[in-house]
Write a protein that holds these residues in place. Structure first.
Motif, PDB file in Angstrom:
ATOM      1  N   GLU A  66       0.662  -1.301  -0.026  1.00  0.00           N
ATOM      2  CA  GLU A  66      -0.078   0.023   0.039  1.00  0.00           C
ATOM      3  C   GLU A  66       0.626   1.224   0.020  1.00  0.00           C
ATOM      4  O   GLU A  66       1.973   1.303   0.705  1.00  0.00           O
ATOM      5  N   LEU A  67       0.675   2.313  -0.862  1.00  0.00           N
ATOM      6  CA  LEU A  67       1.314   3.275  -1.000  1.00  0.00           C
ATOM      7  C   LEU A  67       0.387   4.525  -1.098  1.00  0.00           C
ATOM      8  O   LEU A  67      -0.535   4.537  -1.475  1.00  0.00           O
ATOM      9  N   ARG A  68       0.769   5.502  -0.058  1.00  0.00           N
ATOM     10  CA  ARG A  68       0.070   6.746  -0.007  1.00  0.00           C
ATOM     11  C   ARG A  68       0.770   7.861  -0.609  1.00  0.00           C
ATOM     12  O   ARG A  68       1.996   8.024  -0.693  1.00  0.00           O
ATOM     13  N   VAL A  69       0.059   8.607  -1.754  1.00  0.00           N
ATOM     14  CA  VAL A  69       0.615   9.455  -2.615  1.00  0.00           C
ATOM     15  C   VAL A  69      -0.068  10.839  -2.199  1.00  0.00           C
ATOM     16  O   VAL A  69      -1.224  11.233  -2.190  1.00  0.00           O
ATOM     17  N   ASP A  70       0.873  11.850  -2.230  1.00  0.00           N
ATOM     18  CA  ASP A  70       0.532  13.093  -1.799  1.00  0.00           C
ATOM     19  C   ASP A  70       0.546  13.927  -3.006  1.00  0.00           C
ATOM     20  O   ASP A  70       2.044  14.165  -3.512  1.00  0.00           O
TER      21      ASP A  70
END
Ligand SMILES: [Cu+2]
Length: 132
Positions: A66-70
């Protein structure tokens, strides 16, 4: 991929320095974005767009899962961010100094991120995403 170990994990400082340098140099303009690979900080991958139809790096390196992208727009134009082949998983949209964020689950591999606003990808608004 093993040769990547040199730029691995000291999470934080290296990415911050790179991001700062890229932001500071962002007025260089055109398609001359750095080829430096940017990694997530504290589990969040920060990607900056501007009005030159370019992302702040040519390549981003992340870990599988899981990757969070801002996603941040430092200029004014409307831009999106999607990952080729899995556009349905995440679509971020920014304009006028705004930001958007989302989460995507990635298998190891090589991906391309791009902006799907008409003409922007053709104008160079794409980058590599390496998932290790
Ligand atoms: Cu765009």
């Amino acid at each position: 991929m093993r040769s990547k170990t040199a730029i691995r994990k000291p999470v934080g400082s290296i990415g911050a320095v790179v991001a700062t340098a890229l932001l500071a140099g962002a007025c260089g303009g055109g398609s001359g974005s750095s080829s430096v690979a940017v990694e997530p900080e504290d589990g969040v991958l920060r990607i900056v767009a501007d009005d030159t139809h370019d992302f702040d790096a040519d390549a981003y390196v992340v870990s599988a899962g899981e990757l969070r992208v801002d996603y941040v727009q430092s200029g004014f134009q409307n831009h999106t961010l999607v990952i080729e082949g899995i556009e349905d998983q995440m679509r971020l949209e920014v304009e006028n100094g705004g930001r958007d964020s989302g989460t995507v689950t990635l298998q190891p591999g090589r991906y391309i991120i791009y902006c799907d606003v008409a003409g922007h990808r053709d104008g160079g608004m794409e980058a590599r995403l390496l998932v290790e």
